[in-house]
Structure formats: structure tokens, C-alpha cells
Design an enzyme around this catalytic site. Sequence first.
Site, PDB file in Angstrom:
ATOM      1  N   ARG A  81       0.382   2.519  12.657  1.00 31.77           N
ATOM      2  CA  ARG A  81       0.084   2.007  12.511  1.00 31.77           C
ATOM      3  C   ARG A  81      -0.118   1.236  10.911  1.00 31.77           C
ATOM      4  NH1 ARG A  81      -6.121   2.643  14.074  1.00 31.77           N
ATOM      5  NH2 ARG A  81      -5.585   3.770  15.844  1.00 31.77           N
ATOM      6  N   HIS A  82       0.519   1.689   9.754  1.00 31.62           N
ATOM      7  CA  HIS A  82       0.088   1.596   9.160  1.00 31.62           C
ATOM      8  C   HIS A  82       1.867   0.819   8.126  1.00 31.62           C
ATOM      9  CE1 HIS A  82      -3.364   3.475   9.098  1.00 31.62           C
ATOM     10  NE2 HIS A  82      -3.283   3.386   8.114  1.00 31.62           N
TER      11      HIS A  82
ATOM     12  N   SER B 276     -11.250  -6.399   8.741  1.00 26.93           N
ATOM     13  CA  SER B 276     -12.610  -5.737   6.995  1.00 26.93           C
ATOM     14  C   SER B 276     -12.825  -7.026   6.272  1.00 26.93           C
ATOM     15  CB  SER B 276     -12.428  -4.477   6.926  1.00 26.93           C
ATOM     16  OG  SER B 276     -11.544  -4.052   6.900  1.00 26.93           O
TER      17      SER B 276
ATOM     18  N   ARG C 194       1.090  -1.106   0.534  1.00 22.80           N
ATOM     19  CA  ARG C 194      -0.053   0.236  -0.211  1.00 22.80           C
ATOM     20  C   ARG C 194       0.919   1.199   0.016  1.00 22.80           C
ATOM     21  NH1 ARG C 194      -5.611  -1.329   2.841  1.00 22.80           N
ATOM     22  NH2 ARG C 194      -5.375  -3.461   1.490  1.00 22.80           N
TER      23      ARG C 194
ATOM     24  N   GLU D 260      -9.189  -0.609  14.091  1.00 22.48           N
ATOM     25  CA  GLU D 260      -9.227  -2.451  13.454  1.00 22.48           C
ATOM     26  C   GLU D 260      -7.855  -2.837  13.020  1.00 22.48           C
ATOM     27  OE1 GLU D 260     -10.254  -0.423   9.412  1.00 22.48           O
ATOM     28  OE2 GLU D 260      -9.907  -2.358   8.871  1.00 22.48           O
TER      29      GLU D 260
ATOM     30  N   ARG E  27      -1.050  -5.731  12.930  1.00 21.16           N
ATOM     31  CA  ARG E  27      -1.412  -5.362  13.204  1.00 21.16           C
ATOM     32  C   ARG E  27      -2.163  -5.835  14.531  1.00 21.16           C
ATOM     33  NH1 ARG E  27      -6.158  -0.740  10.632  1.00 21.16           N
ATOM     34  NH2 ARG E  27      -4.130   0.168   9.377  1.00 21.16           N
TER      35      ARG E  27
ATOM     36  N   GLU F 189       0.484   4.045   1.197  1.00 16.25           N
ATOM     37  CA  GLU F 189       0.427   5.032   2.274  1.00 16.25           C
ATOM     38  C   GLU F 189       1.458   6.314   2.212  1.00 16.25           C
ATOM     39  OE1 GLU F 189      -2.970   4.074   3.568  1.00 16.25           O
ATOM     40  OE2 GLU F 189      -2.523   1.356   3.908  1.00 16.25           O
TER      41      GLU F 189
HETATM   42  P1  ATP Z   1      -6.994   1.521   7.938  1.00 13.14           P
HETATM   43  O1  ATP Z   1      -8.520   1.715   7.840  1.00 13.14           O
HETATM   44  O2  ATP Z   1      -7.043   0.834   9.101  1.00 13.14           O
HETATM   45  O3  ATP Z   1      -6.284   2.702   7.314  1.00 13.14           O
HETATM   46  P2  ATP Z   1      -8.100  -0.242   5.686  1.00 13.14           P
HETATM   47  O4  ATP Z   1      -8.978  -0.076   6.064  1.00 13.14           O
HETATM   48  O5  ATP Z   1      -6.936   1.139   4.819  1.00 13.14           O
HETATM   49  O6  ATP Z   1      -7.483  -0.362   7.636  1.00 13.14           O
HETATM   50  P3  ATP Z   1      -7.932  -3.168   4.418  1.00 13.14           P
HETATM   51  O7  ATP Z   1      -7.874  -2.650   3.184  1.00 13.14           O
HETATM   52  O8  ATP Z   1      -8.903  -2.546   5.066  1.00 13.14           O
HETATM   53  O9  ATP Z   1      -6.895  -1.600   5.875  1.00 13.14           O
HETATM   54  O10 ATP Z   1      -7.034  -3.890   4.887  1.00 13.14           O
HETATM   55  C1  ATP Z   1      -7.881  -5.039   5.985  1.00 13.14           C
HETATM   56  C2  ATP Z   1      -6.687  -4.887   6.989  1.00 13.14           C
HETATM   57  O11 ATP Z   1      -5.154  -5.044   6.524  1.00 13.14           O
HETATM   58  C3  ATP Z   1      -6.641  -3.380   8.250  1.00 13.14           C
HETATM   59  O12 ATP Z   1      -7.984  -4.124   8.541  1.00 13.14           O
HETATM   60  C4  ATP Z   1      -5.334  -4.117   8.970  1.00 13.14           C
HETATM   61  O13 ATP Z   1      -5.011  -4.866   9.295  1.00 13.14           O
HETATM   62  C5  ATP Z   1      -4.001  -4.184   7.699  1.00 13.14           C
HETATM   63  N1  ATP Z   1      -4.045  -3.648   6.897  1.00 13.14           N
HETATM   64  C6  ATP Z   1      -4.268  -2.843   6.017  1.00 13.14           C
HETATM   65  N2  ATP Z   1      -3.594  -1.250   5.134  1.00 13.14           N
HETATM   66  C7  ATP Z   1      -2.434  -2.083   6.438  1.00 13.14           C
HETATM   67  C8  ATP Z   1      -0.939  -0.866   6.366  1.00 13.14           C
HETATM   68  N3  ATP Z   1      -0.710  -0.163   5.534  1.00 13.14           N
HETATM   69  N4  ATP Z   1      -0.422  -1.393   7.336  1.00 13.14           N
HETATM   70  C9  ATP Z   1      -0.619  -2.405   8.191  1.00 13.14           C
HETATM   71  N5  ATP Z   1      -1.795  -3.230   7.936  1.00 13.14           N
HETATM   72  C10 ATP Z   1      -2.775  -2.840   7.240  1.00 13.14           C
HETATM   73 MN    MN Z   2     -10.599  -1.530   6.626  1.00 10.62          MN
END
Ligand code: ATP
Ligand code: MN
Length: 429
Positions: free
Chosen positions: A218-219, A355, A210, A352, A403, A212
Site C-alpha cells: 500500500r505504499h 488524512s 516519500r 487509510e 489507494r 518510505e
Molecule cells: P500511512 O500511515 O498509511 O502510511 P500516511 O498517514 O503516512 O499514510 P498521509 O501523510 O496522511 O499518509 O497522506 C495522505 C494520503 O496520501 C494517505 O492517506 C494515502 O492515501 C496517501 N499516501 C501517503 N503516502 C503514500 C504512499 N507512500 N504511497 C501511496 N499513497 C500514499
Molecule cells: Mn495519514
Amino acid sequence: MRIPIKDVTPAVERAHIAGWVHEERDLGGLTFLLVRDRTGILQVTIPKKKVTPEVLAAVKEATRESVIECEGVVKATEKAPGGRELVPETLRVISRAETPLPLDVSEKVPAELDTRLDNRYLDLRKPRINAIFQIRNACLRAISEYLWDQKFTQVQTPKIVAAATEGGTELFPLAYFDKEAFLNQSPQLYKQMLMSAGFDRVFEIGAIFRAEEHNTVRHLNEATSIDIEMSFADEEDAMKMLENVVASAYKYVAEHCGDALETLGITDFKVPTVPFPRITYKEAIEISTAGGEPLVFGDDLSTAAERVVGEKMGTMYFITEWPTSTRPFYTMPFADRPEVCRAFDMMHPRMELTSGAQRCHIHSLLVEQIKAKGLNPDAFEFYLNPFRYGMPPHAGWGLGAERLVMTMLDLQNIREAVLFPRDRHRVSP
Ligand code: ATP
Ligand code: MN
């Protein structure tokens, strides 16, 4: 034969061990070397007048963090860690560590996270840091075993892909010969295609990428996702599977990782009780609003809102019935009220973790939903075709491994739960 340090007990007469010099103390006539391997620490006691000149020379050469091996007599002593010491007859430096060290493995000198990560190979030698990865390993083992028992097939889907899972900007583009390609954000589309392919239940533990933009605690830009997809299942089936998977990881750690937990100073490790409470999205925004973080229908839960609701819930919990507008195109809306959908998040009080949802398995509705998100269905042809030739209803989720470990061990930064984290500023080591 070399034995692990934890097997050197006062009952053992002789031992041959190898490891790293953790600490060295010189008391004039006596030198103490604390030697560390992955199982523990042993005091090697060298009475200078009683050992051979070869042993003395090796002790002199043995700087902290050098790899040494030695063999000798084991003696019970209350003064040494573990109630025993080894007096060497032979001692040899296998690999001498240069001085000074870039990082203090014995943790007497504290270091910033950045310095630790720059010298991660040394940082990981710390028993406390190693314990995190023993527990991470235990979690993934327990989860795999649980899912195999539930008749899931483990799969590996491509990480080089042509289309974005969620569209959007969080994609790393890739130079792929003369084509455009990306690093995969999630195995979502592939695990769904495997439902059409008749696999029934699949799981994957793999990397997700990702882009980000922001540096948060947490990312990560490269994370590990534990993903499942199951056929002939709805969101409630997927939630049950999830809470049992998470509880099985906690249970395994509680039963098998006592030493690692102790090394980490965790004395009140609790296995969460199943089932986790469920609240709807509507209830969640009410709690958040009442707690001073106002939200209206259609808002995503902010970090602050997650904290307010998490404090009120005080345990792991689910948020269900999300606004359709907040979720990806592959989510199944409720037939009688399409403004909400069969999606859920699984939350730890801090953040979180997962999902998931029942997915949309109806081709025409899926095409509509792709268009409604402003995406072009043509780009998803490879994904959509399986929906035209027999697709069972299905549901699934993605659980962030880092996480899970971070919240389980109350780590403050997600980077602590990865060997070699990738973030905005770090691609090395
Ligand atoms: P957030 O809103 O907290 O950034 P997200 O909703 O974008 O997370 P999802 O696409 O729902 O993330 O991904 C499912 C799971 O994968 C998340 O709940 C999280 O535990 C993990 N996850 C997602 N993106 C990341 C990241 N950049 N770093 C670490 N863990 C991640
Ligand atoms: Mn999510």
C-alpha cells in the site's frame, strides 16, 4: 476510414480496422486472427483459398502482438466474439512483433508482478489492465468536475522544495545547484499559503514523493495525491466535501464505466452511501483493543488495528479527534482540550485513504507547535510569513489516488493502480 473495433457490428457491411494480433489460430484451410484495439476484439477470418497472395503473405508475417490493418467485408456469425467476423480483402503488417514475446498479453501464461512491470507496455495491452486505468481516469475526471462545481481552483505547486512538510526521514534529497533541496512529500504548506493569498478553495492532483523504506502493498515512493484546502471551513466542512468527492467518483464510475467493470469481472459495484459514519479516535482504539489489537491513547493505528476496526465498520468511515501528539504541527488543537485535535482520517475497511484536519491559522500557536515537534521555525519562514498578514481559518485533506482506485477495484497491490510504479527496488521502466 479506420473505425474502432467496437463499432464493427453485424449491421456494418464493410470495415477498415487496425490493431494488435491478440491470437492466431490456423485450422488448415482457415486462419483466424483475433485483432485487438482499445475498444475490443474482432475475429478476422482468412479462407486461404479465397484471399489474394498478398493477404496470405501478410498473415504469415503477422506474429502475435504485431500491429496490422485490414479492410474487408463484415459477416454475422455466432461463433465469433461479438457475433461478427471480418473477411479481409486487404491486410497489411504495419509493425511486426518479434518472437518470442517477453509477456503473454492474452494471459494464458500467468506472469509474476515483477515480470509484468518490467514489460509494462505489454502488460498494459491486456484489456483487464487497461480497464484499471480507464477507471482511474474516470475517478480523477469526476473528482475534478465535482471540485470545479464547488468553486475550487485547480493549482500546481512546486515539487522541488527547501523544507520538509512533516520533517522526518521520508525525504528524497536532491542535487539543486549549490543549495539543499528535496522532492515534496505533500503540497500541504503551499496550499495553506494559497489560503492567505485569497484563493478561498484550491485543489491539486499531483505527485508526492516519500522515501518510505519498506516495501508494502500500500505504499509507493512516488504517489498521486488529490489535495484540497478550503477557507472559512472547519474539519466537519472538509469531511463533508471529502465524502461527497469520493461518492461522486464511485457514482461516475458506476454510470460511465460499465464496460471496464465488466472486463474486470466486477459485478457488485456499489456506490457508498453518504454520510460516512464517524467514530472518534477513542472509540477506534476501544474497538481495536476489544478485537485483540490492544492500543493506548497516543498510539498510531497499526495496520492490524486498521483491519480490526475496518471489519467492524464494514463501510467507509471517519476517525475523528486524534491525539495532538500523533498529528503534524499544522493541525488545529481543540481550544478546550489541546491534547486532542481537529484531525480526521477517512478509512476504507481495508486501509487509510485520507488524512485531513482543520489547520492552525494562528501564527503564534503554529510557531509553538513547530517547536514542540523539535523543528526549527526559521526553516519555515516562507510558510509562516503568510500567517502574519491575514490568514483565514481553513481546513483540507489529502486523498491517495492509488489507494482510492486500489480499494474501489479490490486490487491486492497498490502497484496495480500506477502505470509505472516507483518502489524501493524499482525506478525503471
Ligand atoms: P500511512 O500511515 O498509511 O502510511 P500516511 O498517514 O503516512 O499514510 P498521509 O501523510 O496522511 O499518509 O497522506 C495522505 C494520503 O496520501 C494517505 O492517506 C494515502 O492515501 C496517501 N499516501 C501517503 N503516502 C503514500 C504512499 N507512500 N504511497 C501511496 N499513497 C500514499
Ligand atoms: Mn495519514
